[in-house]
Design an enzyme around this catalytic site. Sequence first.
Site, PDB file in Angstrom:
ATOM      1  N   HIS A  87       0.829  -1.215   0.000  1.00 39.25           N
ATOM      2  CA  HIS A  87       0.000   0.000   0.000  1.00 39.25           C
ATOM      3  C   HIS A  87       0.861   1.261   0.000  1.00 39.25           C
ATOM      4  O   HIS A  87       0.389   2.332  -0.389  1.00 39.25           O
ATOM      5  CB  HIS A  87      -1.007  -0.010   1.157  1.00 39.25           C
ATOM      6  CG  HIS A  87      -0.455   0.267   2.518  1.00 39.25           C
ATOM      7  ND1 HIS A  87      -0.140  -0.719   3.426  1.00 39.25           N
ATOM      8  CD2 HIS A  87      -0.196   1.435   3.152  1.00 39.25           C
ATOM      9  CE1 HIS A  87       0.290  -0.184   4.546  1.00 39.25           C
ATOM     10  NE2 HIS A  87       0.278   1.130   4.412  1.00 39.25           N
ATOM     11  N   ASP A 224       1.346  -7.726   2.299  1.00 36.33           N
ATOM     12  CA  ASP A 224       1.456  -6.275   2.074  1.00 36.33           C
ATOM     13  C   ASP A 224       2.922  -5.873   1.885  1.00 36.33           C
ATOM     14  O   ASP A 224       3.569  -5.364   2.798  1.00 36.33           O
ATOM     15  CB  ASP A 224       0.838  -5.529   3.255  1.00 36.33           C
ATOM     16  CG  ASP A 224       0.507  -4.084   2.913  1.00 36.33           C
ATOM     17  OD1 ASP A 224       0.984  -3.598   1.874  1.00 36.33           O
ATOM     18  OD2 ASP A 224      -0.242  -3.446   3.671  1.00 36.33           O
ATOM     19  N   SER A 648       3.985   2.104   8.419  1.00 37.57           N
ATOM     20  CA  SER A 648       3.798   1.139   7.344  1.00 37.57           C
ATOM     21  C   SER A 648       5.107   0.942   6.585  1.00 37.57           C
ATOM     22  O   SER A 648       5.714   1.898   6.127  1.00 37.57           O
ATOM     23  CB  SER A 648       2.717   1.632   6.380  1.00 37.57           C
ATOM     24  OG  SER A 648       1.466   1.660   7.005  1.00 37.57           O
TER      25      SER A 648
END
Length: 713
Positions: A87, A224, A648
Site C-alpha cells: 500500500h 502487504d 507502514s
Amino acid sequence: MRLKLFVIVVLSICLQSVSADEGMWLLGNLQKNKQAKRVMKELGLKMPVSKLYDPKKPCLADAVVSFGGFCSGVVVSEDGLVFTNHHCGFSSIQQHSSVEHDYLKDGFVAHTLQEELPNPELYVRFLLRTEDVTKRVLAATKDANTESERKVAIDSMMVVISDEVSKNDSTLTGVVDAYYAGNEFWLSVYRDFNDVRLVFAPPSSVGKFGWDTDNWMWPRHTGDFSVFRIYANKENDPADYSPENVPYCPEYVAPISLDGYKEGSFCMTLGYPGSTERYLSSYGIEEMVNGMNQAMIDVRGVKQTIWKREMDRRPDIRIKYASKYDESSNYWKNSIGTNKAIRHLKVLEKKREAEAALRDWIQAHPTEREKLLRLFSNLELGYSQRRETNRALAYFGESFINGPELVQVALEILNFDFEGEEKQVISRMKKLLEKYENLDLSIDKEVFAAMLKEYQIKVDKRYLPAMYAQIDTLYQGNIQTYVDSLYATSLVTTPKGLKRFLEKDTTYNLIEDPAIALSIDLIVKYYEMNQSISDASEQIEQAERLFNAAMRRMYADRNFYPDANSTMRLSFGSVAGYSPFDGATYDYYTTVKGISEKVREHAGDIDFAIQPELLSLFSSRDFGRYANEKGDMSVCFISNNDITGGNSGSAMFNAKGELLGLAFDGNWEAMSSDIVFEPELQRCIGVDIRYVLFIIEKYGKATNLIRELKIDR
C-alpha cells in the site's frame, strides 16, 4: 484513598512509566535511556544497543528509510533494494498501470535492471544524525510576549537551523521538529535519493487481500509488500532520474532471517511513525472525536460509496481511482475504529482521572500552583469557544478541500507558483496533469453534488459558503442543476483552460472561470472561519504545551517518549497473541490455510478473489526453505510493538537485528492507540518476510532478486 486512586491512575494510562512494549523512542538519546536499554535486554535483545544507532559508524538504523515521506522501508541488498508495503508503493504501481498492463491486478516483476520502472516523484530519505537544538530555538523566544509571537520566533529559528545544513552540504537536508507539544526541538539531518524504481509488486489479490473488510483486522492474511530500488550517480551520490544512474550502494544492509519467531520472541521495529496524540488533554480528544474523526466518517463514507460502485463496474475506473480510494478509505476506517475504541475503552474517562491527579499535584506545590493557576480553565474555555466552528471546519475540509477533485485542481492552479524554480514547476505541473489523467468528470459531478448536500446537513447555516446562496437564487435550490452548470461552463475541467492561461490567451480570464471563482469563495470562507477562532486556538496551543510540561514534571523520575512526528523511532516488545474479548483468543501468526478459508467464506466478493495459480501454489505445500517449523507457510504475525500511521513498511527485527517482516497495520480493538496505549490489546501486524520471499521466488519467479539478499538461517 486518594493515594490509592493516584496509583491506579498512574498504572492505567499512557502518561505513566512505560511498559516494555509501549513507546516510540528517539534514537538520538537512546544511549542515555537506561530504562529502555535495560528492558530491551530483559526482553531478549542480543545485539549491543550502540549497533542500533551510531551517527559515526554503520548501524542498523542506516538500513531504514523514510519512503516517500509517508511510509517506511528497509534496504536489503548491496544494490539498493528496498522492501516496503504494497500500500506504500500503491500509487507508483497505479501510475504504471493501464487496462493493457494492469500491474495492480496482475502484479509486476522486473527480471533485469533495464525492466525496472522509474518514479520521478518518489524519493527515499536516510537519517544521518540527530541533534538536540532546544536551547537555541527557545532562546529566540525571549522577547516574545504572546503565543503568536513565540510561534513566529520559533518557526524562524527552525528555518535558520535547517538551512545551515544544506548550505554546508547541498546533498543534505536539515529538518527541525517540535517535540512534547513544543517544549523541545531536535534537528534531523537527512540525505535524500530521488531516483527510486519499481522492481516487484505482487498482485492485489496478495498485496491487498481482504481490502477494506480486513483492513485493521486480525487475523490477517495480506501479503502487504512491494520492492523498489534506489539509484545514484556513478559516485554513489543522490541524483535525479537518469538512464546513466546505477544501483545505490548503501552504508548498511539489513540481514534476513528465515528462522521465524515464537510466542515471546523479542521483536523491534524501526521506522517513521507519523502522528500520535498520547499527551493530548481530554478536551482535545473530545474535539477530535466529534470533529475531524466524525467528519471523516460521514463525508468519506458518502464519497467512497460512489467511487467504489464505479470502480467495481469498470476496469479503467478501478485503475484511475485505486490509489486515492485506498488512501481515503484507510483513514476513514481508522476514524471509525478510533471513535469506537475511545468509547469502548473509556479513554476520555481515563484521561480525566489523570487530569484530576495533575490538579491535585499542582495544588500541592505552591510554585506550580502559581504558574498553572488557570491551566485547566484556559483549556476548557479555549476548546469550548472554538467547538462548533472547529467542527464545521472539519466538515468543510472533507467536503470541499478534500472532496470534489475539480475543486482540488482549481485550488492547485490558484496556488501554483508559475515563476518558481524550473525543476519544481515541472514537478508540480506533472502532478497536476496526473490529477487530470485520473479524473472522471461524471463521477466527480456526482461526488460534488453529494458533498454539497452532506455539508449542508451537518453544519449550521452560518458556515455555508457563498455558493449556497447562488444555488438558492439562480438554481431554485437545485444542487444537481448547479453542479451540472459548473462543470459545463468551467474550462479547468480539462487541461485546456490551464493551457489557454499559460499561453496568455486574452479571451480567457482564469479568475473568472466558474471553478476558480468558486475556489476563491471557498478560500475566503475557510480563512474567515479560521480567523474567528484564532484567539481560542492560540490559547489552546499554549495550554496544551504547559499541560504536557506539567505532566512530565509530575513524573520527573520517568522516561517519556515524545509523540510521533514522522521522525525515525524505535519500538520494541515481543511476538504475542491476545484476547480481544471474553472467550476469544487470537494466535500470534496466520498461514496460507486461512487464505483458502477466506476465499471460500467470501465467495463472489472481489476483495477476496485470488488467482487460481496462487491457490494451487499454496495447496501444493511446496514452501521450501520458507516453511515454518511445522512445514506451513506463515503469512502474517503480531507483536506488542507500538505502531501508528507512517510505520507502514517499518522493518521488524529479531533480537540479532535480522529482518523478520514488515509492519503494516494496527488492530481493530486498539484503534484508540494514537491517543492511549493499551498494552493488553494493542498489536502491530506484520507480513512475514518468509512469505514475502516465497511470493517473489515461487510466484514471481524473480530468483534474480533472491540472489541479492543477505539471508541467514
